[in-house]
Scaffold this active site. Structure first.
Site, PDB file in Angstrom:
ATOM      1  N   TYR A 139     136.345  65.004  44.891  1.00 55.98           N
ATOM      2  CA  TYR A 139     135.625  65.807  43.892  1.00 55.98           C
ATOM      3  C   TYR A 139     134.936  67.009  44.524  1.00 55.98           C
ATOM      4  O   TYR A 139     134.658  67.986  43.848  1.00 55.98           O
ATOM      5  CB  TYR A 139     134.554  64.955  43.195  1.00 55.98           C
ATOM      6  CG  TYR A 139     135.064  64.109  42.061  1.00 55.98           C
ATOM      7  CD1 TYR A 139     136.017  63.129  42.267  1.00 55.98           C
ATOM      8  CD2 TYR A 139     134.544  64.271  40.778  1.00 55.98           C
ATOM      9  CE1 TYR A 139     136.465  62.341  41.224  1.00 55.98           C
ATOM     10  CE2 TYR A 139     134.986  63.482  39.729  1.00 55.98           C
ATOM     11  CZ  TYR A 139     135.943  62.519  39.957  1.00 55.98           C
ATOM     12  OH  TYR A 139     136.368  61.739  38.913  1.00 55.98           O
ATOM     13  N   LYS A 185     142.823  53.023  50.045  1.00 61.35           N
ATOM     14  CA  LYS A 185     144.279  53.215  50.158  1.00 61.35           C
ATOM     15  C   LYS A 185     144.551  53.442  51.641  1.00 61.35           C
ATOM     16  O   LYS A 185     145.106  54.464  52.059  1.00 61.35           O
ATOM     17  CB  LYS A 185     144.685  54.410  49.274  1.00 61.35           C
ATOM     18  CG  LYS A 185     146.175  54.639  49.137  1.00 61.35           C
ATOM     19  CD  LYS A 185     146.882  53.624  48.264  1.00 61.35           C
ATOM     20  CE  LYS A 185     148.387  53.856  48.317  1.00 61.35           C
ATOM     21  NZ  LYS A 185     149.144  52.817  47.563  1.00 61.35           N
ATOM     22  N   ASP A 217     145.842  50.267  44.351  1.00 61.65           N
ATOM     23  CA  ASP A 217     146.882  49.970  43.349  1.00 61.65           C
ATOM     24  C   ASP A 217     146.868  48.489  42.980  1.00 61.65           C
ATOM     25  O   ASP A 217     146.904  48.124  41.800  1.00 61.65           O
ATOM     26  CB  ASP A 217     148.279  50.441  43.809  1.00 61.65           C
ATOM     27  CG  ASP A 217     148.599  50.126  45.274  1.00 61.65           C
ATOM     28  OD1 ASP A 217     147.734  49.541  45.967  1.00 61.65           O
ATOM     29  OD2 ASP A 217     149.706  50.462  45.717  1.00 61.65           O
ATOM     30  N   ASP A 241     136.011  56.144  39.523  1.00 58.79           N
ATOM     31  CA  ASP A 241     136.123  56.731  38.192  1.00 58.79           C
ATOM     32  C   ASP A 241     137.230  56.028  37.408  1.00 58.79           C
ATOM     33  O   ASP A 241     137.037  55.581  36.273  1.00 58.79           O
ATOM     34  CB  ASP A 241     136.436  58.232  38.341  1.00 58.79           C
ATOM     35  CG  ASP A 241     136.569  58.925  36.993  1.00 58.79           C
ATOM     36  OD1 ASP A 241     135.712  58.674  36.123  1.00 58.79           O
ATOM     37  OD2 ASP A 241     137.533  59.709  36.808  1.00 58.79           O
ATOM     38  N   ASP A 245     136.908  52.951  34.176  1.00 59.64           N
ATOM     39  CA  ASP A 245     137.473  53.152  32.828  1.00 59.64           C
ATOM     40  C   ASP A 245     138.512  52.067  32.533  1.00 59.64           C
ATOM     41  O   ASP A 245     138.581  51.537  31.422  1.00 59.64           O
ATOM     42  CB  ASP A 245     138.134  54.532  32.698  1.00 59.64           C
ATOM     43  CG  ASP A 245     137.227  55.568  32.040  1.00 59.64           C
ATOM     44  OD1 ASP A 245     136.013  55.547  32.317  1.00 59.64           O
ATOM     45  OD2 ASP A 245     137.733  56.403  31.253  1.00 59.64           O
TER      46      ASP A 245
HETATM   47  C1  IPM Z   1     132.574  60.263  34.622  1.00 57.44           C
HETATM   48  C2  IPM Z   1     133.422  61.449  34.239  1.00 57.44           C
HETATM   49  C3  IPM Z   1     133.197  62.590  35.210  1.00 57.44           C
HETATM   50  C4  IPM Z   1     133.715  62.124  36.558  1.00 57.44           C
HETATM   51  C5  IPM Z   1     133.829  63.943  34.839  1.00 57.44           C
HETATM   52  C6  IPM Z   1     133.446  64.376  33.455  1.00 57.44           C
HETATM   53  C7  IPM Z   1     133.463  65.005  35.834  1.00 57.44           C
HETATM   54  O1  IPM Z   1     134.765  61.108  34.120  1.00 57.44           O
HETATM   55  O2  IPM Z   1     131.340  60.395  34.663  1.00 57.44           O
HETATM   56  O3  IPM Z   1     133.132  59.185  34.848  1.00 57.44           O
HETATM   57  O4  IPM Z   1     134.935  62.197  36.825  1.00 57.44           O
HETATM   58  O5  IPM Z   1     132.894  61.686  37.360  1.00 57.44           O
HETATM   59 MN    MN Z   2     135.126  58.957  34.210  1.00 54.48          MN
END
Ligand code: IPM
Ligand code: MN
Ligand code: NAD
Length: 347
Positions: A139, A185, A217, A241, A245
């Site tokens: 990032y 990884k 993975d 990240d 999710d």
């Molecule tokens: C999160 C989001 C952010 C990230 C984006 C919006 C920059 O996906 O807070 O998880 O990737 O960290």
């Molecule tokens: Mn995110």
């Protein structure tokens, strides 16, 4: 005692769920010794619209002098091509406040078991924490370049950045089942080889804990296949990240997952793990639980107010158990009606 909470509602469903989170918070701390002052500031797309920048100077200054920060969510199609995007503003805020440790608890409360798309016998008892490194890795690494024919990003970690997030993970594990899974990884990436080496070194400082390693993975697969084996999962920025999710499939929605971001000292920030959900914004159907639970994490981790936080969490789980559910969980309850139910339970 007075405490200042900076409120960054942001974009999309951000303001809708923030209204809910703040209302619940105010109710829960009504009779507490600490008095909270809430101070709203434009951030993200709202910052661009109001002040021409996603992280306006006044917003950053307010965050720097706050006792805690609540963030809804930022971003959306309107600002996708802005000179400075809302997402850049979020990364700049995390960096400016040195919020390197992003704590993402993944729990499936019994109330949600029957709503999970995964079989009940697999998800029952899921309770782990993703510890995501938040201020380095791909990032932030330089150089980066976007050309017409070629583009690149740089994944870079310094061993000190790995060491401090590892220590956080081990300290959290010490208060839990003492099992750390470091996800990398290392069969391919140099950054991951360093990550693994530092993880082993830090493990020496915590002889009461067990450290294992897994490639990202296969960890992604195991999160769905066998989620109850996890306790603390520590990983780099990008993997954290994605895996968090993915883990939202276990409770059945992103709409119930909160997070906390901490630095070495100084102010912490609390936000849902999801985004601004432009597809449902403005419809009063967003699930506010992620934001309400983020507020309760704030009470616990910034102000040591565990009783108040427990009451908030219980109210949310009870409501869901009673079938008070927003659309993402198959229900018909609106954001504001869900909030009203929680407020009632807290009265
Ligand atoms: C999160 C989001 C952010 C990230 C984006 C919006 C920059 O996906 O807070 O998880 O990737 O960290
Ligand atoms: Mn995110
Ligand atoms: P998203 O997390 O906003 O939405 C993904 C899906 O989950 C959507 O279908 C959405 O409707 C649903 N969802 C998310 N939160 C929900 C809730 N509380 N209740 C009900 N449903 C919910 O991800 P996206 O669509 O990929 O991104 C939208 C925008 O958000 C982008 O601009 C992205 O950069 C930004 N984003 C911001 C943050 C943040 O502020 N921390 C995090 C992730 C994404």
């Amino acid at each position: 005692m007075k405490k200042k909470v900076v409120v960054l509602a942001g974009d999309g469903i951000g303001p809708e769920i923030m209204a809910s989170g703040v209302a619940v918070l105010k109710k829960a701390v009504e009779n507490a010794e600490i008095q909270f002052e809430f101070e709203a500031h434009p951030f993200g797309g709202a910052g661009i619209d109001a002040k021409g920048a996603p992280l306006p100077e006044e917003t950053l200054a307010a965050c720097q002098s706050a006792d805690a920060i609540l963030l809804g969510a930022i971003g959306g199609p309107k600002w996708e091509h802005a000179a400075q995007t809302p997402e850049q503003g979020l990364l700049a805020l995390r960096r400016a406040l040195n919020l390197f440790a992003n704590i993402r608890p993944i729990a499936v409360p019994d109330a949600l078991l029957h709503l999970s798309p995964i079989k009940e016998e697999i998800v029952k008892g899921t309770d782990f924490i993703v510890v995501r490194e938040l201020t380095s890795g791909i990032y932030f690494g330089e150089p980066r370049h976007l050309g017409a024919q070629e583009a690149y990003d740089t994944n870079r970690y310094h061993e000190e950045e790995i060491r401090r997030i590892m220590r956080q993970a081990f300290e959290i594990a010490q208060g839990r089942r003492k099992y750390i899974l470091s996800v990398d990884k290392a069969n391919v990436l140099a950054t991951s080889k360093l990550w693994r080496k530092v993880a082993e070194e830090v493990a020496q400082e915590f002889p009461d804990c067990i450290l294992e390693h897994q490639y990202v993975d296969s960890a992604a697969m195991r999160i769905i296949q066998n989620p109850t084996i996890f306790d603390v999962v520590v990983t780099e920025n990008l993997f954290g990240d994605i895996l968090s999710d993915e883990a939202s499939v276990l409770p059945g929605t992103l709409g119930v997952l909160p997070s906390a971001s901490h630095g070495e000292a100084g102010v912490s920030l609390y936000e849902p793990i999801h985004g601004s959900a432009p597809d449902i914004a403005g419809k009063n159907i967003a699930n506010p639980v992620s934001m309400i639970l983020s507020a309760s994490l704030m009470l616990r981790q910034s102000f040591d107010m565990n009783q108040e936080a427990d009451r908030i969490d219980r109210a949310c789980f009870e409501a869901m158990e009673e079938g008070v559910l927003t659309k993402d969980l198959g229900g018909e309850t609106s954001t504001t009606d869900f909030t009203a139910v929680i407020l009632e339970k807290l009265s």
